[in-house]
Motif scaffolding. Structure first.
Motif, mmCIF file in Angstrom:
data_model
loop_
_atom_site.group_PDB
_atom_site.id
_atom_site.type_symbol
_atom_site.label_atom_id
_atom_site.label_comp_id
_atom_site.label_asym_id
_atom_site.label_seq_id
_atom_site.Cartn_x
_atom_site.Cartn_y
_atom_site.Cartn_z
ATOM 1 N N VAL A 133 -28.247 -50.763 2.112
ATOM 2 C CA VAL A 133 -28.016 -49.729 1.103
ATOM 3 C C VAL A 133 -29.034 -48.634 1.398
ATOM 4 O O VAL A 133 -30.194 -48.929 1.675
ATOM 5 C CB VAL A 133 -28.203 -50.283 -0.333
ATOM 6 C CG1 VAL A 133 -28.122 -49.163 -1.353
ATOM 7 C CG2 VAL A 133 -27.149 -51.340 -0.631
ATOM 8 N N THR A 137 -31.593 -48.413 -5.623
ATOM 9 C CA THR A 137 -30.666 -48.864 -6.677
ATOM 10 C C THR A 137 -31.389 -49.300 -7.947
ATOM 11 O O THR A 137 -30.769 -49.898 -8.841
ATOM 12 C CB THR A 137 -29.868 -50.067 -6.151
ATOM 13 O OG1 THR A 137 -30.801 -50.983 -5.556
ATOM 14 C CG2 THR A 137 -28.858 -49.646 -5.113
ATOM 15 N N ALA A 183 -26.923 -41.119 -6.717
ATOM 16 C CA ALA A 183 -26.043 -41.860 -5.806
ATOM 17 C C ALA A 183 -24.872 -42.525 -6.531
ATOM 18 O O ALA A 183 -24.994 -43.007 -7.651
ATOM 19 C CB ALA A 183 -26.845 -42.922 -5.070
ATOM 20 N N ARG A 185 -22.495 -45.424 -5.161
ATOM 21 C CA ARG A 185 -22.258 -46.342 -4.044
ATOM 22 C C ARG A 185 -21.015 -47.168 -4.342
ATOM 23 O O ARG A 185 -20.850 -47.642 -5.466
ATOM 24 C CB ARG A 185 -23.468 -47.264 -3.867
ATOM 25 C CG ARG A 185 -24.796 -46.520 -3.929
ATOM 26 C CD ARG A 185 -25.981 -47.452 -4.157
ATOM 27 N NE ARG A 185 -27.191 -46.681 -4.451
ATOM 28 C CZ ARG A 185 -27.605 -46.389 -5.694
ATOM 29 N NH1 ARG A 185 -26.930 -46.812 -6.756
ATOM 30 N NH2 ARG A 185 -28.687 -45.668 -5.874
ATOM 31 N N TRP A 195 -21.623 -51.677 1.678
ATOM 32 C CA TRP A 195 -21.743 -50.583 0.716
ATOM 33 C C TRP A 195 -21.551 -49.235 1.411
ATOM 34 O O TRP A 195 -21.944 -49.046 2.559
ATOM 35 C CB TRP A 195 -23.114 -50.620 0.028
ATOM 36 C CG TRP A 195 -23.202 -51.688 -1.011
ATOM 37 C CD1 TRP A 195 -23.737 -52.936 -0.852
ATOM 38 C CD2 TRP A 195 -22.729 -51.608 -2.359
ATOM 39 N NE1 TRP A 195 -23.621 -53.645 -2.021
ATOM 40 C CE2 TRP A 195 -23.016 -52.860 -2.962
ATOM 41 C CE3 TRP A 195 -22.093 -50.623 -3.113
ATOM 42 C CZ2 TRP A 195 -22.681 -53.136 -4.301
ATOM 43 C CZ3 TRP A 195 -21.763 -50.895 -4.429
ATOM 44 C CH2 TRP A 195 -22.061 -52.139 -5.010
ATOM 45 N N TYR A 196 -20.967 -48.315 0.695
ATOM 46 C CA TYR A 196 -20.641 -46.987 1.207
ATOM 47 C C TYR A 196 -21.291 -45.990 0.249
ATOM 48 O O TYR A 196 -21.121 -46.079 -0.968
ATOM 49 C CB TYR A 196 -19.116 -46.850 1.192
ATOM 50 C CG TYR A 196 -18.571 -45.628 1.845
ATOM 51 C CD1 TYR A 196 -18.601 -45.468 3.234
ATOM 52 C CD2 TYR A 196 -17.983 -44.624 1.077
ATOM 53 C CE1 TYR A 196 -18.073 -44.350 3.828
ATOM 54 C CE2 TYR A 196 -17.449 -43.497 1.665
ATOM 55 C CZ TYR A 196 -17.497 -43.367 3.038
ATOM 56 O OH TYR A 196 -16.969 -42.258 3.625
ATOM 57 N N ASP A 197 -22.090 -45.081 0.773
ATOM 58 C CA ASP A 197 -22.869 -44.177 -0.083
ATOM 59 C C ASP A 197 -22.712 -42.758 0.457
ATOM 60 O O ASP A 197 -23.438 -42.333 1.347
ATOM 61 C CB ASP A 197 -24.334 -44.627 -0.080
ATOM 62 C CG ASP A 197 -25.179 -43.912 -1.126
ATOM 63 O OD1 ASP A 197 -24.752 -42.863 -1.646
ATOM 64 O OD2 ASP A 197 -26.280 -44.418 -1.407
#
Ligand SMILES: [Cu+2]
Length: 666
Positions: A133, A137, A183, A185, A195-197
């Motif tokens: 990531v 977070t 963000a 995510r 995960w895609y951010d």
């Protein structure tokens, strides 16, 4: 959590406020004025409607739990594995995967040369796989979108050791993390998921401790938080607005009156979408119903007895939406801290504040009054309420004194703001008479303190997954309440019972539409045809767990009738989802067929179209009448179970209301 110090100036949101839409003037919430009741009765057909006899290709037949346990573990906890990163946040993503999210800290599990702060936990192997990531977070929010993707929103600035803000906010720092406050995510759960951010889909404002609620279109409502953290909120740091993700063209954050009036204990506001399509808010000592479609907040009377929001962190849960209660939402809040707004930062020794034992509920569709529920046997902060498929609510985790958070005040216990962990779980049964709803008959205690930053979720086999606890700014293994990685499962009374194995469960359901058939054998009815009178078909969204809240957790029953067979089995005729996506939102849920309190293994089903946007609403096909069965269901000696046969026609909904329930927001 408690803030790392920041050298960055705090830009005031006031300067931006001219951009915000202003909320409409509020009047007190009044169900008689503001709720259109959906109480149309559609009689059931009396004749059997011809249906295809062949099971459709896209159906699933659940088996028995693959994780086997000895009977002495029933009603107790088992330590099964290690989460790799500490479970500050988590959710059940698939049949076999739980996704765990931590803050940036020095976890021993690493990825790409830096400590990991997310992992994928495999329920069959009990192994954690580190996940990359990019952003921090820390104290983010989460939820599931109508297309089945999970979303993790907001967080903290980039930090280094001991949670100190890094000079580089773009990854060139010891833990290789970037600012996470904007963000968004996403992840599509499944084998090899990552995960895609994408910065292009960032939030428009900074949010630490935001709350998320999926709405009827499958988009997500994002509310509150602050910009740069801190134990509690303050006016300069606050973000008293809401917005939607993904953002539609032209949308800007909208001011929330209640958030402006509930400083400082208004972080992680407690949100529940109710079947009217409005959002019930419980924040500090205030509450309201928000109509997000008109930007109108309707105040409710003050929250009695205690603060329920973080850092008081009560357990909160929407009780099951059932045929018997006509899918009417009652939300219950248990525990918390009886502290006034000026006491949070007054220098009080918060670790000694006794947790509240009070429970309250509200049913906003029928009343604007708070109801006193049975009290807990002891005060509890940071309890985590989990809906079980048998209709009860399991509560675990938390402490008897103090509050959520940590810091370096003189009175802390090795950083922790709470003490006296509660190891004993407890179960709430809404079907029991008032005064008898809580019980811990036979329940065994955990051996692990689950303090601040603990989490829990229901699993498809009906057990409960519990992990986390980390009241520290960074990895702290050698403390009284250490950074905790151990994963436990709790096994409810039904866990080792032979589970019903219904065949014909569709993998997707529509809002309204044609009913479907499920087949049960005599074994599935425990050899007693009378048990056909004690069946429930239950959809559960397990929610995104963090800070004693499971965002989006809810349980909604599907209406059904049955036809008995000469071989002792039965065919269940099961309605699709009630024709209103505010009862249970589009996206994934777990379907359980519950016979006399014993649930099948849950099957993952997609509710609605599987895409974001207004959901198609179909006319409800009437169910055939049930066979008459005079035999009674087995007496279930377990105190946790309840069920009732039902022969009255179901209540279904007026199409006129359905149209109102679906607002084309996208
Ligand atoms: Cu936190």
């Amino acid at each position: 959590m408690v803030s790392s110090s920041s050298s960055r100036p705090l830009p005031s949101l006031v300067a931006l406020s001219a951009l915000f839409l202003q909320p409409a003037l509020a009047e007190l919430w009044n169900p008689r004025v503001h709720v259109q009741r959906r109480d149309y009765v559609v009689p059931r057909t009396t004749e059997r409607i011809p249906r295809p006899l062949k099971a459709r290709a896209d159906t699933v037949k659940p088996g028995q739990p693959t994780h086997t346990v000895s009977d002495d573990l029933i009603l107790g906890f088992e330590i099964v594995g290690n989460s790799g990163v500490s479970g500050q946040q988590l959710f059940l993503g698939s049949d076999t995967k739980v996704y765990v999210i931590d803050k940036v800290e020095n976890n021993p599990l690493t990825i790409n040369g830096h400590p990991a702060w997310a992992s994928e936990y495999d329920l069959t192997t009990n192994q954690a796989r580190a996940q990359e990531v990019v952003t921090n977070t820390f104290c983010a929010g989460g939820g599931v979108l109508g297309n089945g993707d999970w979303l993790n929103i907001g967080g903290n600035q980039a930090v280094g050791p001991n949670g100190v803000t890094s000079s580089s906010q773009t990854g060139s720092n010891e833990y290789q993390n970037s600012d996470g406050a904007f963000a968004a995510r996403t992840i599509t759960p499944g084998e090899g998921a990552e995960w895609y951010d994408d910065p292009q889909t960032d939030l428009t404002t900074r949010r630490w401790y935001p709350s998320l609620e999926t709405i009827e279109t499958g988009r997500i409502f994002v509310l509150g938080g602050n910009q740069y953290g801190g134990f509690v909120n303050d006016a300069a740091n606050s973000n008293p607005t809401y917005e939607f993700w993904p953002k539609a063209d032209g949308e800007v954050p909208i001011e929330s009156t209640i958030l402006k009036n509930t400083l400082p204990a208004n972080l992680y506001p407690i949100t529940h979408l109710i079947p009217t399509g409005q959002i019930l808010l419980n924040i500090n000592l205030n509450a309201a119903v928000l109509d997000y479609k008109t930007n109108t907040e309707y105040p409710l009377p003050a929250v009695p007895h205690a603060v329920r929001t973080y850092p008081a962190s009560a357990a909160s849960v929407m009780l099951p939406l059932t045929v018997a209660n006509n899918w009417t939402a009652t939300v219950m809040y248990c525990g918390g801290s009886d502290l006034q707004s000026n006491q949070w930062t007054s220098g009080m020794v918060l670790i000694n504040v006794p947790a509240s034992d009070s429970c309250i509920s509200i049913t906003p569709e029928t009343s604007n009054q708070w109801v006193d529920e049975d009290s807990l046997p002891e005060g509890r902060v940071m309890g985590n309420a989990i809906l079980l498929p048998d209709g009860t609510v399991f509560v675990a985790n938390g402490a008897n004194t103090g509050v959520a958070g940590y810091g370096n005040d003189t009175w802390v216990l090795q950083d922790s703001y709470a003490n006296n962990p509660i190891y004993e779980p407890i179960i709430y049964d809404p079907s029991k008479p008032s005064g008898k709803r809580w019980n811990r008959d036979g329940l065994k205690a955990s051996t692990i303190a689950r303090m601040y930053h603990s989490t829990a979720t229901l699993l498809p086999d009906g057990s409960v997954f519990i992990t986390g606890s980390n009241p520290h700014p960074d990895y702290s293994p050698n403390t009284i309440f250490p950074t905790e990685y151990r994963v436990e499962r709790f096994y409810p009374w039904y866990y080792n019972k032979r589970r019903p194995e219904p065949s014909g469960i569709p993998t997707s359901l529509t809002y309204g539409g044609k009913y479907f058939d499920l087949e049960l054998t005599s074994d599935d009815l425990f050899g007693n045809i009378g048990n056909v009178n004690a069946i429930k078909i239950v959809l559960i969204k397990t929610g995104f767990s963090t800070h004693a809240i499971n965002f989006g957790q809810r349980s909604a029953e599907l209406d059904h009738t049955f036809t008995t067979k000469t071989d002792g089995g039965a065919t269940l005729h099961v309605s699709q989802v009630p024709p209103n996506p505010a009862i249970i939102q589009p996206g994934p849920a777990w379907l359980f067929v519950v016979v006399n309190g014993v649930p099948s293994v849950g099957v993952r089903v997609m509710l609605g179209s599987g895409t974001l946007g207004a959901q198609e609403i179909h006319e409800v096909e009437a169910l055939p009448a049930s066979s008459v069965v005079t035999a009674s269901a087995d007496t279930n000696t377990n105190a946790h179970h309840s069920s009732a046969g039902r022969t009255t026609p179901a209540l279904v909904f007026a199409l006129s209301l359905l149209m109102a329930a679906v607002t084309p927001l996208l």
